[in-house]
Design a protein around this motif. Structure first.
Motif, PDB file in Angstrom:
ATOM      1  N   ASN A   6      -4.153  -6.311  11.220  1.00  0.00           N
ATOM      2  CA  ASN A   6      -2.696  -6.428  11.175  1.00  0.00           C
ATOM      3  C   ASN A   6      -2.163  -7.064   9.902  1.00  0.00           C
ATOM      4  N   GLY A   7      -3.041  -7.447   8.988  1.00  0.00           N
ATOM      5  CA  GLY A   7      -2.585  -8.022   7.728  1.00  0.00           C
ATOM      6  C   GLY A   7      -2.093  -9.439   7.852  1.00  0.00           C
ATOM      7  N   GLN A   8      -2.250 -10.059   9.020  1.00  0.00           N
ATOM      8  CA  GLN A   8      -1.821 -11.441   9.201  1.00  0.00           C
ATOM      9  C   GLN A   8      -2.557 -11.997  10.414  1.00  0.00           C
ATOM     10  N   HIS A  19       0.847  -3.192   6.040  1.00  0.00           N
ATOM     11  CA  HIS A  19      -0.061  -2.434   5.185  1.00  0.00           C
ATOM     12  C   HIS A  19      -0.157  -3.062   3.800  1.00  0.00           C
ATOM     13  N   ARG A  20      -1.367  -3.064   3.274  1.00  0.00           N
ATOM     14  CA  ARG A  20      -1.590  -3.512   1.911  1.00  0.00           C
ATOM     15  C   ARG A  20      -2.280  -2.397   1.137  1.00  0.00           C
ATOM     16  N   LEU A  21      -2.026  -2.323  -0.142  1.00  0.00           N
ATOM     17  CA  LEU A  21      -2.634  -1.283  -0.948  1.00  0.00           C
ATOM     18  C   LEU A  21      -4.132  -1.526  -1.026  1.00  0.00           C
ATOM     19  N   ASN A  22      -4.881  -0.518  -0.677  1.00  0.00           N
ATOM     20  CA  ASN A  22      -6.337  -0.593  -0.712  1.00  0.00           C
ATOM     21  C   ASN A  22      -6.862   0.775  -1.122  1.00  0.00           C
ATOM     22  N   PRO A  23      -7.075   0.983  -2.431  1.00  0.00           N
ATOM     23  CA  PRO A  23      -7.521   2.300  -2.907  1.00  0.00           C
ATOM     24  C   PRO A  23      -8.832   2.756  -2.280  1.00  0.00           C
ATOM     25  N   ARG A  24      -9.610   1.819  -1.688  1.00  0.00           N
ATOM     26  CA  ARG A  24     -10.873   2.210  -1.055  1.00  0.00           C
ATOM     27  C   ARG A  24     -10.662   2.794   0.336  1.00  0.00           C
ATOM     28  N   ASP A  25      -9.504   2.582   0.897  1.00  0.00           N
ATOM     29  CA  ASP A  25      -9.177   3.165   2.196  1.00  0.00           C
ATOM     30  C   ASP A  25      -9.018   4.680   1.994  1.00  0.00           C
ATOM     31  N   PRO A  26      -9.814   5.493   2.671  1.00  0.00           N
ATOM     32  CA  PRO A  26      -9.753   6.955   2.433  1.00  0.00           C
ATOM     33  C   PRO A  26      -8.355   7.535   2.601  1.00  0.00           C
ATOM     34  N   ALA A  27      -7.621   7.075   3.629  1.00  0.00           N
ATOM     35  CA  ALA A  27      -6.285   7.619   3.862  1.00  0.00           C
ATOM     36  C   ALA A  27      -5.328   7.201   2.746  1.00  0.00           C
ATOM     37  N   GLN A  28      -5.378   5.928   2.352  1.00  0.00           N
ATOM     38  CA  GLN A  28      -4.508   5.473   1.273  1.00  0.00           C
ATOM     39  C   GLN A  28      -4.881   6.130  -0.053  1.00  0.00           C
ATOM     40  N   PHE A  29      -6.176   6.399  -0.250  1.00  0.00           N
ATOM     41  CA  PHE A  29      -6.616   7.056  -1.477  1.00  0.00           C
ATOM     42  C   PHE A  29      -5.942   8.416  -1.642  1.00  0.00           C
ATOM     43  N   VAL A  30      -5.819   9.158  -0.542  1.00  0.00           N
ATOM     44  CA  VAL A  30      -5.173  10.472  -0.605  1.00  0.00           C
ATOM     45  C   VAL A  30      -3.699  10.318  -0.990  1.00  0.00           C
ATOM     46  N   GLU A  31      -3.011   9.365  -0.369  1.00  0.00           N
ATOM     47  CA  GLU A  31      -1.607   9.115  -0.730  1.00  0.00           C
ATOM     48  C   GLU A  31      -1.486   8.798  -2.218  1.00  0.00           C
ATOM     49  N   GLY A  88       7.657  14.805   3.907  1.00  0.00           N
ATOM     50  CA  GLY A  88       8.550  13.744   4.361  1.00  0.00           C
ATOM     51  C   GLY A  88       7.983  12.356   4.100  1.00  0.00           C
ATOM     52  N   ASP A  89       8.832  11.336   4.242  1.00  0.00           N
ATOM     53  CA  ASP A  89       8.397   9.950   4.053  1.00  0.00           C
ATOM     54  C   ASP A  89       7.296   9.573   5.032  1.00  0.00           C
ATOM     55  N   ASP A  90       7.345  10.157   6.241  1.00  0.00           N
ATOM     56  CA  ASP A  90       6.356   9.787   7.257  1.00  0.00           C
ATOM     57  C   ASP A  90       4.957  10.269   6.902  1.00  0.00           C
ATOM     58  N   GLU A  91       4.851  11.158   5.926  1.00  0.00           N
ATOM     59  CA  GLU A  91       3.531  11.615   5.496  1.00  0.00           C
ATOM     60  C   GLU A  91       2.912  10.652   4.489  1.00  0.00           C
ATOM     61  N   PHE A  92       3.686   9.657   4.071  1.00  0.00           N
ATOM     62  CA  PHE A  92       3.190   8.570   3.218  1.00  0.00           C
ATOM     63  C   PHE A  92       3.378   7.266   3.999  1.00  0.00           C
ATOM     64  N   PRO A  93       2.494   6.966   4.949  1.00  0.00           N
ATOM     65  CA  PRO A  93       2.722   5.852   5.871  1.00  0.00           C
ATOM     66  C   PRO A  93       2.543   4.462   5.271  1.00  0.00           C
ATOM     67  N   THR A  94       1.933   4.356   4.091  1.00  0.00           N
ATOM     68  CA  THR A  94       1.773   3.048   3.458  1.00  0.00           C
ATOM     69  C   THR A  94       3.086   2.681   2.764  1.00  0.00           C
ATOM     70  N   PRO A  95       3.767   1.604   3.192  1.00  0.00           N
ATOM     71  CA  PRO A  95       5.124   1.301   2.701  1.00  0.00           C
ATOM     72  C   PRO A  95       5.313   1.337   1.182  1.00  0.00           C
ATOM     73  N   PRO A  96       4.427   0.732   0.365  1.00  0.00           N
ATOM     74  CA  PRO A  96       4.654   0.822  -1.087  1.00  0.00           C
ATOM     75  C   PRO A  96       4.646   2.261  -1.588  1.00  0.00           C
ATOM     76  N   TYR A  97       3.765   3.089  -1.023  1.00  0.00           N
ATOM     77  CA  TYR A  97       3.711   4.490  -1.431  1.00  0.00           C
ATOM     78  C   TYR A  97       4.927   5.260  -0.906  1.00  0.00           C
ATOM     79  N   THR A  98       5.401   4.870   0.263  1.00  0.00           N
ATOM     80  CA  THR A  98       6.628   5.481   0.778  1.00  0.00           C
ATOM     81  C   THR A  98       7.777   5.247  -0.195  1.00  0.00           C
ATOM     82  N   ALA A  99       7.850   4.035  -0.735  1.00  0.00           N
ATOM     83  CA  ALA A  99       8.932   3.682  -1.661  1.00  0.00           C
ATOM     84  C   ALA A  99       8.852   4.508  -2.944  1.00  0.00           C
TER      85      ALA A  99
END
Length: 622
Positions: free
Chosen positions: A436-438, A461-473, A495-506
């Motif tokens: 949960n990041g906290q 969510h935190r940026l983690n390029p090693r996370d396979p899903a975040q890597f694709v985003e 859509g925005d929902d296809e980028f679920p990591t908040p910084p990438y959504t922005a």
């Protein structure tokens, strides 16, 4: 002038630089907070660039950025360090009128520091010399640290500085004097022992002054007020003397006062620094991290020294709260008998000071013992309360390999025979933190009605390029910024929902705001447009980072590579929805009617068919 000094010599006053591969050097960026060395310097070309925040330039722009200099002030600083005499046009050489304000203020402080040091030898300063002698500091020590004396009169320094060509405005703005009740200037420091406070480049930017006489009604320590030069939250006393040894040894020692710094250095602990009239805070952390090259790949150490009394323990626990801002190990050295390092050196000698610093206690252990001491662990209720508080401390340890060890130690501190019970509780909190990041604070989360524990907080969510899903985003956003023509027009329909990591959504929203990749493909520099469309510096910085970061392909990026990531991101979104629909079906259960099940099963079938189409046809199936 840009090449008057090697850029690595100038940057090295602020950042520890190490081999970055090839002809480059690297360090921790001084312009943004990072846990990796993203700041690169190319001495041969005289330029720097940070791959984290995007700052770049030459030696002069570096000084302008880090010191908030004007162009002229940066040139003047370089000229002074290089021993070059500048000539000012438009009326000839007149440095008093044409030098930048900051340069004039630095010069005034330099003159004042030399004058204070000279006054230490005067008959009036006998009380100041006695103060130093009582604490084990001789004339050579005073000279080494530039310690001086401010005479007790009202305007001795003011008159001296006027005689050296400084204006009343410069004296006042520099914090060297204050406005008297009758309108004139009066010396800020009067009848006091004075320490010059220098920045990392070794320039005097302020002073700290200690009361010596009983009839002095002012505070025990009086510092320079906030000025264009002096920001108390951004200076560390002794940093000019300690910086090279901090970088060399990978250890910084934080003490509480000027005399403690002197005592440590004279005892051989030449990595000691102290704050100046304020608590150790985030800006101080940044200074030390840059000198330690404090990254997740490097294990340095910061040692805090505090008195063993209640106030010292409170200060130590404040330092513990800052621990997560370091990648380095943080420890604490509690002086025996409530003595500070200066008193310890006087009572037991230099060796005792060195031993104190060489044998610190990990800050986590100190924090645990302090937390346990606040509870009555001889009762079941006290042990339970202590466990909840201390377990939440253990999960903050960055190194998971020693979390278990501390959990076992905690069982012993609490007198709980079942070590595995404590280990399991710590493990539960640690899992919540990772997922949960906290971490939950205080006691276990429970429903108000006393039932089962409530659901943990929503994920952060935190940026983690090693996370396979975040890597694709991340990779798809890099393609959109660097090669918008390869992902257009399909990307613009995501859509925005296809980028679920908040910084990438922005960043996705900023790309849309900038006109989308279809428009970007027609521009020579789409990133500049996206940066302008970004809502804040954070999004702007991430967009820059994604632009300069290489794509993860050895071949030249092409439509096939772009298509792979367009498909992967869409599949991730479809798979998330499939899981949601399946969960819905499970909740409906066997008692659901055909009318209730029909639409949900239909959606699931359609999603599965679409996912299969994407896997079979690739980008053609979008």
């Amino acid at each position: 002038m840009r090449n008057a000094l090697p850029i690595d010599a100038v940057v090295g006053d602020y950042v520890q630089l190490a081999n970055g591969g090839g002809a480059q050097l690297k360090g921790v960026c001084p312009f943004h907070d990072e846990k990796s060395a993203s700041f690169y310097v190319h001495p041969g070309k005289g330029v720097f660039h940070c791959f984290g925040c995007g700052e770049s330039g030459d030696t002069i722009s570096f000084l302008m950025k880090i010191e908030h200099f004007s162009f002229a002030e940066a040139v003047e600083r370089m000229a002074a360090q290089a021993g070059i005499t500048l000539r000012y046009e438009e009326g000839g050489y007149s440095p008093r009128h044409q030098q930048g304000e900051r340069t004039r203020l630095v010069e005034a402080h330099k003159v004042a520091a030399a004058w204070f040091q000279e006054q230490l030898g005067s008959p009036e300063a006998e009380i100041a010399r006695g103060f130093l002698a009582e604490r084990g500091f001789d004339e050579a020590a005073a000279k080494h640290f530039g310690v001086g004396y401010a005479p007790a009169g009202w305007e001795h320094l003011v008159r001296y500085l006027r005689g050296k060509g400084f204006t009343d405005k410069e004296i006042l703005v520099g914090g060297l004097a204050s406005q008297g009740q009758r309108g004139g200037l009066i010396d800020r420091f009067r009848g006091r022992l004075v320490w010059p406070i220098r920045d990392t480049a070794g320039e005097v930017v302020g002073f700290g002054a200690r009361r010596l006489r009983e009839d002095d009604n002012g505070p025990k320590y009086l510092n320079t007020p906030e000025t264009p030069l002096y920001k108390k939250s951004q200076v560390l006393y002794g940093i000019d003397l300690a910086k090279k040894e901090i970088a060399k040894t990978g250890r910084a020692v934080v003490v509480e006062g000027y005399t403690d710094v002197m005592a440590c250095h004279l005892a051989g602990v030449t990595t000691a620094v102290a704050t100046c009239g304020t608590a150790f805070g985030e800006d101080h952390i940044k200074i030390i991290r840059r000198l330690l090259m404090d990254t997740s790949a490097y294990r340095g150490e910061t040692v805090f020294t505090f008195d063993g009394d209640a106030a010292g323990q409170k200060a130590a626990l404040r330092a513990f709260e800052d621990d997560q801002k370091f990648a380095a190990r943080t420890s604490i050295a509690i002086t025996p008998g409530g003595m500070d390092p200066c008193e310890l050196r006087l009572a037991e000698g230099d060796e005792a000071v060195r031993e104190l610093i060489e044998n610190p206690v990990p800050l986590f252990e100190f924090a645990l013992r302090s937390a346990v001491a606040r509870h009555r662990v001889d009762t079941a209720e006290g042990r339970a309360a202590a466990l909840e508080e201390t377990a939440s401390i253990i999960v903050k340890i960055k190194d998971r390999s020693i979390q278990h060890e501390y959990a076992v130690q905690l069982a012993g501190m609490l007198g709980i025979l079942d070590e595995q019970f404590v280990v399991r509780r710590v493990g539960q909190l640690a899992r919540w933190q990772r997922e949960n990041g906290q971490q939950p604070r205080g006691q276990a989360l429970r429903r108000a009605d006393g039932g089962q524990p409530a659901q943990p907080p929503r994920p952060v969510h935190r940026l983690n390029p090693r996370d396979p899903a975040q890597f694709v985003e991340r990779e798809l956003l890099k393609l959109a910024l660097q090669h918008p023509d390869l992902v257009s027009p399909a990307f613009d329909h995501y859509g925005d929902d296809e980028f679920p990591t908040p910084p990438y959504t922005a960043v996705r929203r900023a790309i849309r705001q900038a006109g989308g990749t279809a428009y970007g493909a027609s521009l020579p520099d789409f990133t500049a447009t996206v940066r302008d469309a970004s809502p804040d510096d954070q999004v702007r910085s991430l967009a820059t980072e994604l632009t300069v970061e290489p794509l993860r392909t050895r071949r030249k990026p092409d439509a096939i590579y772009a298509g792979e990531f367009l498909v992967k991101l869409r599949l991730q979104a479809v798979d998330r929805r499939v899981n949601e629909v399946r969960a819905h079906l499970r909740r409906l259960g066997d008692r659901a009617t055909a009318e209730e099940l029909g639409p949900v099963q239909g959606e699931l079938w359609a999603l599965q068919q679409y996912a299969q189409q994407l896997r079979n046809k690739g980008a053609a199936g979008l």
